[in-house]
Motif scaffolding. Structure first.
Motif, mmCIF file in Angstrom:
data_model
loop_
_atom_site.group_PDB
_atom_site.id
_atom_site.type_symbol
_atom_site.label_atom_id
_atom_site.label_comp_id
_atom_site.label_asym_id
_atom_site.label_seq_id
_atom_site.Cartn_x
_atom_site.Cartn_y
_atom_site.Cartn_z
ATOM 1 N N ALA A 252 0.836 -1.203 0.000
ATOM 2 C CA ALA A 252 0.000 0.000 0.000
ATOM 3 C C ALA A 252 0.870 1.253 0.000
ATOM 4 O O ALA A 252 1.782 1.381 0.822
ATOM 5 C CB ALA A 252 -0.915 -0.004 1.221
ATOM 6 N N ARG A 253 0.596 2.171 -0.930
ATOM 7 C CA ARG A 253 1.304 3.449 -1.004
ATOM 8 C C ARG A 253 0.334 4.618 -0.996
ATOM 9 O O ARG A 253 0.423 5.502 -0.165
ATOM 10 C CB ARG A 253 2.174 3.497 -2.261
ATOM 11 C CG ARG A 253 3.315 2.470 -2.253
ATOM 12 C CD ARG A 253 4.177 2.587 -3.505
ATOM 13 N NE ARG A 253 5.260 1.605 -3.518
ATOM 14 C CZ ARG A 253 6.141 1.483 -4.495
ATOM 15 N NH1 ARG A 253 6.059 2.265 -5.562
ATOM 16 N NH2 ARG A 253 7.094 0.570 -4.434
ATOM 17 N N ASN A 254 -0.598 4.601 -1.944
ATOM 18 C CA ASN A 254 -1.571 5.680 -2.012
ATOM 19 C C ASN A 254 -2.728 5.481 -1.038
ATOM 20 O O ASN A 254 -3.383 6.440 -0.640
ATOM 21 C CB ASN A 254 -2.130 5.801 -3.445
ATOM 22 C CG ASN A 254 -1.063 6.223 -4.446
ATOM 23 O OD1 ASN A 254 -0.419 7.240 -4.272
ATOM 24 N ND2 ASN A 254 -0.872 5.428 -5.484
ATOM 25 N N VAL A 255 -2.978 4.231 -0.689
ATOM 26 C CA VAL A 255 -4.054 3.905 0.240
ATOM 27 C C VAL A 255 -3.435 3.551 1.589
ATOM 28 O O VAL A 255 -2.445 2.824 1.655
ATOM 29 C CB VAL A 255 -4.897 2.724 -0.276
ATOM 30 C CG1 VAL A 255 -6.095 2.495 0.628
ATOM 31 C CG2 VAL A 255 -5.348 2.980 -1.711
ATOM 32 N N SER A 256 -4.009 4.081 2.660
ATOM 33 C CA SER A 256 -3.457 3.808 3.986
ATOM 34 C C SER A 256 -3.756 2.366 4.395
ATOM 35 O O SER A 256 -4.762 1.775 3.992
ATOM 36 C CB SER A 256 -4.055 4.764 5.017
ATOM 37 O OG SER A 256 -5.431 4.490 5.222
ATOM 38 N N ALA A 257 -2.862 1.826 5.211
ATOM 39 C CA ALA A 257 -3.047 0.466 5.708
ATOM 40 C C ALA A 257 -4.316 0.369 6.548
ATOM 41 O O ALA A 257 -5.019 -0.649 6.527
ATOM 42 C CB ALA A 257 -1.831 0.031 6.525
ATOM 43 N N GLN B 233 -2.001 -4.798 -4.853
ATOM 44 C CA GLN B 233 -1.368 -4.160 -6.002
ATOM 45 C C GLN B 233 -2.211 -2.940 -6.349
ATOM 46 O O GLN B 233 -3.359 -3.068 -6.769
ATOM 47 C CB GLN B 233 -1.302 -5.115 -7.189
ATOM 48 C CG GLN B 233 -0.681 -4.496 -8.442
ATOM 49 C CD GLN B 233 -0.736 -5.439 -9.628
ATOM 50 O OE1 GLN B 233 -0.953 -6.635 -9.466
ATOM 51 N NE2 GLN B 233 -0.539 -4.906 -10.812
ATOM 52 N N GLU B 234 -1.640 -1.776 -6.153
ATOM 53 C CA GLU B 234 -2.396 -0.544 -6.355
ATOM 54 C C GLU B 234 -2.412 -0.120 -7.821
ATOM 55 O O GLU B 234 -1.495 -0.416 -8.585
ATOM 56 C CB GLU B 234 -1.809 0.587 -5.510
ATOM 57 C CG GLU B 234 -2.036 0.441 -4.031
ATOM 58 C CD GLU B 234 -1.566 1.662 -3.270
ATOM 59 O OE1 GLU B 234 -2.060 1.886 -2.164
ATOM 60 O OE2 GLU B 234 -0.695 2.392 -3.785
ATOM 61 N N ARG B 235 -3.467 0.594 -8.188
ATOM 62 C CA ARG B 235 -3.489 1.283 -9.479
ATOM 63 C C ARG B 235 -2.688 2.566 -9.350
ATOM 64 O O ARG B 235 -2.697 3.213 -8.311
ATOM 65 C CB ARG B 235 -4.924 1.589 -9.906
ATOM 66 C CG ARG B 235 -5.726 0.364 -10.307
ATOM 67 C CD ARG B 235 -7.054 0.749 -10.933
ATOM 68 N NE ARG B 235 -7.721 -0.400 -11.515
ATOM 69 C CZ ARG B 235 -8.583 -1.170 -10.877
ATOM 70 N NH1 ARG B 235 -8.909 -0.875 -9.627
ATOM 71 N NH2 ARG B 235 -9.140 -2.213 -11.465
ATOM 72 N N VAL B 236 -1.994 2.923 -10.436
ATOM 73 C CA VAL B 236 -1.117 4.088 -10.421
ATOM 74 C C VAL B 236 -1.713 5.175 -11.319
ATOM 75 O O VAL B 236 -2.093 4.891 -12.468
ATOM 76 C CB VAL B 236 0.293 3.723 -10.917
ATOM 77 C CG1 VAL B 236 1.202 4.936 -10.926
ATOM 78 C CG2 VAL B 236 0.876 2.614 -10.044
ATOM 79 N N PRO B 237 -1.808 6.413 -10.850
ATOM 80 C CA PRO B 237 -2.276 7.501 -11.723
ATOM 81 C C PRO B 237 -1.361 7.635 -12.937
ATOM 82 O O PRO B 237 -0.143 7.730 -12.803
ATOM 83 C CB PRO B 237 -2.201 8.736 -10.820
ATOM 84 C CG PRO B 237 -2.258 8.196 -9.426
ATOM 85 C CD PRO B 237 -1.563 6.876 -9.471
ATOM 86 N N HIS B 238 -1.960 7.631 -14.116
ATOM 87 C CA HIS B 238 -1.201 7.645 -15.364
ATOM 88 C C HIS B 238 -1.411 8.941 -16.145
ATOM 89 O O HIS B 238 -0.520 9.403 -16.856
ATOM 90 C CB HIS B 238 -1.619 6.441 -16.212
ATOM 91 C CG HIS B 238 -0.836 6.252 -17.465
ATOM 92 N ND1 HIS B 238 0.522 6.003 -17.474
ATOM 93 C CD2 HIS B 238 -1.214 6.273 -18.772
ATOM 94 C CE1 HIS B 238 0.940 5.863 -18.711
ATOM 95 N NE2 HIS B 238 -0.089 6.045 -19.518
ATOM 96 N N ALA B 239 -2.593 9.519 -16.006
ATOM 97 C CA ALA B 239 -2.925 10.747 -16.722
ATOM 98 C C ALA B 239 -4.086 11.421 -16.007
ATOM 99 O O ALA B 239 -4.706 10.850 -15.104
ATOM 100 C CB ALA B 239 -3.282 10.454 -18.169
ATOM 101 N N ALA B 240 -4.351 12.662 -16.429
ATOM 102 C CA ALA B 240 -5.471 13.415 -15.872
ATOM 103 C C ALA B 240 -6.311 13.971 -17.009
ATOM 104 O O ALA B 240 -5.782 14.400 -18.039
ATOM 105 C CB ALA B 240 -4.970 14.547 -14.975
#
Length: 271
Positions: free
Chosen positions: A64-69, A120-127
């Protein structure tokens, strides 16, 4: 003279020399006792994990990186102290993947009571501009969040596409946007790190603008991945020779066209 004949009869064996006859009921009783003992052992073994001796002693979240444990733990429904027999690994993993930021998850439960949740987190790729904010997208077009500030990922503008609303966690219902995401996936990482913009016009033609103001005409999505392969070398040559170009034309396979003009500005990307 008198003759006496004695008849010969088999002698009856003594009672103590007889072999006792086997009792037919004894083997059946022995088998029954063995069956009862085996079933008792099996039932005890099956019921033992349900006892209070086998409980969750520790829960660990990995990846977990973007989401807290803490958020992941709350969504899992697990708690320290619950019986291990009540932990349904498949159900917990399925519940977690309904969260937009989590692409996949799995559980590992040890007999000692330690539960490891790997995500496995999703990663922001674009906006994508959305109303008066930006919609963060992963590489497959799944909407992750709406942010008000200028995002650090590349901004994609699609002419003629205005999303009235989008549910977070759903894939954006726009084919040109999905095409732009695939194009962005072929752009060199160093250019993405510098910052860039991507625009798709109403005809579906893609234009890329780098952070230092170099405009690249990429054309239609079909065959674009082959045409974009020369982009790193072209941009490197332009920067090394400090050429002033209005645009680079990569719309035609096997050719690179430079439109000379004013030198590129050194400022950042405007969104």
């Amino acid at each position: 003279m008198t003759h006496t004949h004695n008849a010969a009869y088999p002698l009856t064996p003594r009672l103590r020399d007889r072999t006792p006859a086997a009792d037919p009921a004894q083997p059946a009783i022995a088998l029954l006792l063995r069956f009862v003992v085996a079933m008792a052992v099996l039932l005890t073994a099956a019921a033992f994990p349900l006892s209070s001796f086998f409980t969750v002693s520790e829960i660990i979240v990995v990846g977990a990186r973007n989401v807290s444990a803490g958020d992941i733990l709350a969504r899992s429904g697990l708690r320290v102290g619950q019986r291990l027999a009540t932990v349904d690994a498949d159900d917990v993993a399925d519940r977690l993947t309904h969260y937009p930021w989590i692409a996949a998850s799995r559980l590992n439960v040890s007999p000692a009571g330690r539960v490891t949740i790997s995500v496995q987190e999703r990663v922001p790729h674009a906006a994508l501009p959305y109303r008066d904010a930006y919609l963060l997208l992963d590489p497959t077009g799944v909407a992750l969040a709406v942010v008000r500030s200028t995002p650090s990922v590349p901004v994609i503008r699609v002419d003629g596409v205005a999303l009235p609303w989008i549910r977070i966690g759903d894939r954006v219902p726009s084919a040109p946007t999905l095409d732009a995401l695939r194009v962005l996936g072929a752009v060199p990482e160093e250019e993405i790190a510098r910052g860039l913009r991507l625009r798709v016009d109403r005809a579906g033609s893609v234009t890329l603008t780098t952070a230092d103001g170099i405009t690249v005409l990429l054309g239609q999505p079909r065959g674009l991945l082959a045409r974009i392969a020369s982009l790193p070398q072209v941009l490197s040559a332009i920067r090394h020779q400090r050429l002033g170009v209005q645009y680079v034309d990569l719309r035609f396979t096997g050719s690179v066209i430079l439109k000379l003009g004013a030198a590129p500005a050194g400022g950042g990307v405007r969104h």
